[in-house]
Design a protein around this motif. Structure first.
Motif, PDB file in Angstrom:
ATOM      1  N   GLY A 135       0.836  -1.202   0.000  1.00 44.18           N
ATOM      2  CA  GLY A 135       0.000   0.000   0.000  1.00 44.18           C
ATOM      3  C   GLY A 135       0.868   1.247   0.000  1.00 44.18           C
ATOM      4  N   GLU A 136       0.311   2.343   0.508  1.00 40.17           N
ATOM      5  CA  GLU A 136       1.001   3.645   0.490  1.00 40.17           C
ATOM      6  C   GLU A 136       2.345   3.591   1.214  1.00 40.17           C
ATOM      7  N   SER A 137       2.347   3.072   2.454  1.00 40.47           N
ATOM      8  CA  SER A 137       3.606   3.085   3.224  1.00 40.47           C
ATOM      9  C   SER A 137       4.590   2.056   2.669  1.00 40.47           C
ATOM     10  N   GLY A 138       4.074   0.932   2.198  1.00 44.23           N
ATOM     11  CA  GLY A 138       4.948  -0.122   1.668  1.00 44.23           C
ATOM     12  C   GLY A 138       5.665   0.308   0.405  1.00 44.23           C
ATOM     13  N   VAL A 139       4.908   0.867  -0.532  1.00 39.22           N
ATOM     14  CA  VAL A 139       5.500   1.260  -1.809  1.00 39.22           C
ATOM     15  C   VAL A 139       6.446   2.450  -1.619  1.00 39.22           C
ATOM     16  N   GLY A 140       6.058   3.373  -0.728  1.00 38.17           N
ATOM     17  CA  GLY A 140       6.952   4.490  -0.409  1.00 38.17           C
ATOM     18  C   GLY A 140       8.290   4.003   0.140  1.00 38.17           C
ATOM     19  N   THR A 141       8.230   3.030   1.042  1.00 39.16           N
ATOM     20  CA  THR A 141       9.457   2.465   1.632  1.00 39.16           C
ATOM     21  C   THR A 141      10.294   1.780   0.553  1.00 39.16           C
ATOM     22  N   ALA A 142       9.618   1.050  -0.346  1.00 41.09           N
ATOM     23  CA  ALA A 142      10.325   0.332  -1.419  1.00 41.09           C
ATOM     24  C   ALA A 142      11.085   1.320  -2.307  1.00 41.09           C
ATOM     25  N   VAL A 143      10.427   2.429  -2.654  1.00 36.97           N
ATOM     26  CA  VAL A 143      11.053   3.442  -3.522  1.00 36.97           C
ATOM     27  C   VAL A 143      12.279   4.052  -2.831  1.00 36.97           C
ATOM     28  N   LEU A 144      12.122   4.395  -1.552  1.00 33.09           N
ATOM     29  CA  LEU A 144      13.247   4.977  -0.799  1.00 33.09           C
ATOM     30  C   LEU A 144      14.368   3.946  -0.630  1.00 33.09           C
ATOM     31  N   GLY A 145      13.997   2.712  -0.337  1.00 35.06           N
ATOM     32  CA  GLY A 145      14.992   1.641  -0.149  1.00 35.06           C
ATOM     33  C   GLY A 145      15.827   1.427  -1.401  1.00 35.06           C
ATOM     34  N   LYS A 146      15.143   1.398  -2.553  1.00 37.23           N
ATOM     35  CA  LYS A 146      15.843   1.211  -3.835  1.00 37.23           C
ATOM     36  C   LYS A 146      16.804   2.379  -4.064  1.00 37.23           C
ATOM     37  N   SER A 162       8.917  -0.114  11.247  1.00 36.78           N
ATOM     38  CA  SER A 162       7.818   0.565  10.544  1.00 36.78           C
ATOM     39  C   SER A 162       8.394   1.556   9.533  1.00 36.78           C
ATOM     40  N   GLU A 163       7.540   2.003   8.635  1.00 33.79           N
ATOM     41  CA  GLU A 163       7.942   2.983   7.609  1.00 33.79           C
ATOM     42  C   GLU A 163       8.482   4.258   8.240  1.00 33.79           C
ATOM     43  N   ILE A 164       7.840   4.690   9.348  1.00 32.07           N
ATOM     44  CA  ILE A 164       8.251   5.934  10.023  1.00 32.07           C
ATOM     45  C   ILE A 164       9.715   5.832  10.470  1.00 32.07           C
ATOM     46  N   GLU A 165      10.071   4.669  11.024  1.00 28.94           N
ATOM     47  CA  GLU A 165      11.450   4.422  11.466  1.00 28.94           C
ATOM     48  C   GLU A 165      12.402   4.449  10.265  1.00 28.94           C
ATOM     49  N   PHE A 166      12.050   3.709   9.212  1.00 23.63           N
ATOM     50  CA  PHE A 166      12.932   3.587   8.039  1.00 23.63           C
ATOM     51  C   PHE A 166      13.182   4.959   7.402  1.00 23.63           C
ATOM     52  N   ALA A 167      12.103   5.690   7.141  1.00 22.49           N
ATOM     53  CA  ALA A 167      12.236   6.982   6.456  1.00 22.49           C
ATOM     54  C   ALA A 167      13.020   7.990   7.281  1.00 22.49           C
ATOM     55  N   MET A 220       3.544  17.137   4.916  1.00 25.56           N
ATOM     56  CA  MET A 220       2.595  16.448   5.803  1.00 25.56           C
ATOM     57  C   MET A 220       2.503  14.999   5.338  1.00 25.56           C
ATOM     58  N   ALA A 221       2.706  14.055   6.262  1.00 25.62           N
ATOM     59  CA  ALA A 221       2.723  12.654   5.853  1.00 25.62           C
ATOM     60  C   ALA A 221       2.428  11.755   7.047  1.00 25.62           C
ATOM     61  N   GLY A 222       2.720  10.466   6.871  1.00 23.51           N
ATOM     62  CA  GLY A 222       2.462   9.488   7.938  1.00 23.51           C
ATOM     63  C   GLY A 222       1.163   8.778   7.676  1.00 23.51           C
ATOM     64  N   ASN A 223       0.280   8.858   8.649  1.00 23.93           N
ATOM     65  CA  ASN A 223      -1.005   8.167   8.568  1.00 23.93           C
ATOM     66  C   ASN A 223      -1.988   8.927   7.677  1.00 23.93           C
ATOM     67  N   ILE A 224      -1.518   9.998   7.053  1.00 25.26           N
ATOM     68  CA  ILE A 224      -2.388  10.909   6.303  1.00 25.26           C
ATOM     69  C   ILE A 224      -1.684  11.244   4.987  1.00 25.26           C
ATOM     70  N   GLY A 225      -2.412  11.250   3.896  1.00 22.35           N
ATOM     71  CA  GLY A 225      -1.833  11.683   2.622  1.00 22.35           C
ATOM     72  C   GLY A 225      -0.718  10.784   2.134  1.00 22.35           C
ATOM     73  N   ALA A 267       8.055   8.022   3.625  1.00 20.32           N
ATOM     74  CA  ALA A 267       9.228   7.500   2.899  1.00 20.32           C
ATOM     75  C   ALA A 267       9.274   8.033   1.474  1.00 20.32           C
ATOM     76  N   GLN A 268       8.113   8.050   0.822  1.00 19.40           N
ATOM     77  CA  GLN A 268       8.036   8.542  -0.559  1.00 19.40           C
ATOM     78  C   GLN A 268       8.453  10.013  -0.625  1.00 19.40           C
ATOM     79  N   MET A 269       8.023  10.802   0.374  1.00 19.49           N
ATOM     80  CA  MET A 269       8.383  12.225   0.389  1.00 19.49           C
ATOM     81  C   MET A 269       9.880  12.417   0.597  1.00 19.49           C
ATOM     82  N   VAL A 270      10.440  11.623   1.505  1.00 15.51           N
ATOM     83  CA  VAL A 270      11.887  11.725   1.755  1.00 15.51           C
ATOM     84  C   VAL A 270      12.653  11.374   0.472  1.00 15.51           C
ATOM     85  N   ALA A 271      12.155  10.376  -0.271  1.00 16.96           N
ATOM     86  CA  ALA A 271      12.831   9.937  -1.503  1.00 16.96           C
ATOM     87  C   ALA A 271      12.717  10.970  -2.617  1.00 16.96           C
TER      88      ALA A 271
END
Length: 444
Positions: free
Chosen positions: A10-21, A91-96, A133-138, A142-146
């Motif tokens: 979902g949103e947090s998973g794909v965002g993390t994947a993009v940042l991780g790559k 969690s995504e919050i930790e990773f980002a 603005m991110a996290g549980n909203i919008g 991770a995607q924003m950081v990337a």
């Protein structure tokens, strides 16, 4: 190359994947359900390996690091397997947070966190800051950081996201309030859920701030027994506080280190006592980051609230229809009923998370003229309020619920959708429930 496995597409998973790559990980995304087309396209365009409708253990248990989406319980068998093998699950919050140097404002609580996050972001943006603005909203953090890292973030953070942090440390943390919610994920022990919320402050030092509701006995008692390192800035509508925010003669007063702001409450865009508190919390942040007083005041006056939260839909034959679908727990519905000042037809019900409706009794006696149940199992609602409200009826579709409400409501009344329950028995999510309500009202 380190292997990062992301559970949940979902949103947090794909965002993390993009940042991780981007950061050089070998990334694999695995979702037990189906991945939405828009997220699949991101994974394909980013050349990230993924699977859906299964978890292939041979591709997951060889991870160096796992990011688990918040919807997956900590006790899931696959998560246990990973932990047994000594693989870190975060969690995504930790990773980002490992990949940004931004100042972080972290906002949690059982209710009010979305409005407080939106309001904080709104004030800081109006003050000219480069804030996301991110996290549980919008968008995902991770995607924003990337893609578009900011100087500052207002993050709405759920207890599930906090369960997966290790080093995450917001410079400013807010706890809006704590009431029993999601207890099914915390062994039905309220103290486990409280501890989870307070993880937001666990890595803070005396250079950081914790803003909290001093009127909330749960929060106060926990702080008494488990002191934190950060500087405390309470807000209250019941008493005067020395450092923090309080109410005096219809004005919000904010005092921080002898810096003083006073703002009248009569021009606030949002109604209700709970929104007064959300405004205090957001304004305290603004004061800490040195936003001009005039900007804070203007921002509070022109703020548009969160959708599905006490959202006025239409007035038909002098009956006001209000969408509060985001009230997925009893405490949120308490705020909604508390802010009603006309006789109310209340649409309530859904998937019960171990709700105790008794706290609503005084408000129901005073304000509710009829109850329309909207859920597959309404037994507890009928048992609690059957003897208090003359008219109580069961429905299983939004159209029926709205039609019946229209028949019962008279001129000058309000029809309030404030379910106090999760939406998953009849709807995809609370947004779907709220959208169906708005559509049904427009069709009247």
């Amino acid at each position: 190359m380190q292997r990062l496995v992301v559970l949940g597409g979902g949103e947090s998973g794909v965002g993390t994947a993009v940042l991780g790559k981007q950061k050089g990980f070998d990334v694999f995304v695995s979702d037990k359900g189906r991945i939405k087309e828009k997220y699949k396209n991101v994974l394909i365009n980013s050349k990230i390996d993924w699977e859906e409708e299964k978890h292939s253990e041979e591709k997951i248990l060889n991870a160096d690091l796992v990011m688990k989406s918040p919807g997956i319980p900590d006790k899931a068998p696959l998560v246990n397997e990973l932990l047994k093998k000594g693989i870190k699950v975060i969690s995504e919050i930790e990773f980002a947070s490992l990949y940004t140097r931004a100042t972080i404002i972290g906002i949690t609580g059982s209710n009010g966190k979305t409005t407080t996050t939106m309001l904080t972001h709104h004030i800081l943006k109006n003050g000219g800051l480069n804030v996301g603005m991110a996290g549980n909203i919008g968008d995902s953090f991770a995607q924003m950081v990337a893609k578009n890292d900011k100087d500052m973030y207002a993050l709405e953070i759920s207890s599930f996201q906090l369960d997966g942090i290790e080093t995450f440390k917001p410079h400013i943390a807010i706890i809006t309030n704590i009431t029993p919610d999601h207890l099914d994920r915390y062994d039905y022990r309220f103290e486990n859920y409280i501890a989870s919320k307070f993880r937001i402050a666990m890595n803070q030092t005396e250079d950081d701030y914790l803003i909290y509701d001093a009127d909330d006995p749960v929060v106060r008692d926990w702080l008494d027994k488990h002191p934190v390192q950060s500087r405390l800035l309470p807000f209250s509508i019941e008493k005067t506080v020395e450092n923090g925010a309080y109410l005096k003669d219809e004005s919000i007063i904010i005092n921080i280190d002898k810096q003083h702001i006073e703002m009248s409450t009569d021009t606030l865009a949002l109604e209700g006592k709970h929104n007064l508190k959300n405004a205090m919390a957001a304004s305290t942040v603004a004061q800490l980051v040195k936003i001009r007083k005039a900007t804070i005041r203007e921002s509070l006056e022109n703020f548009q609230g969160a959708s599905h939260r006490l959202e006025k839909v239409l007035k038909i034959q002098n009956v006001q229809y209000i969408n509060d679908s985001k009230a997925t727990n009893v405490n949120a519905t308490f705020y909604a009923l508390d802010s009603m000042n006309t006789p109310t037809v209340w649409i309530v019900g859904g998937q019960d998370k171990g709700n105790d409706y008794l706290s609503l009794m005084p408000l129901v006696r005073e304000k509710v003229k009829a109850i329309v149940c909207l859920g597959l199992d309404n037994g507890k609602i009928i048992e609690t309020f059957g003897s208090v409200v003359d008219f109580i009826v069961e429905t299983t579709s939004m159209q029926d619920a709205v039609k019946i409400s229209k028949e019962v409501a008279e001129r000058g009344d309000a029809v309030l959708l404030s379910p106090a329950c999760a939406s998953f028995d009849l709807f995809k999510n609370y947004e779907d429930r709220g959208d169906q309500f708005k559509q049904a009202v427009k069709n009247l």
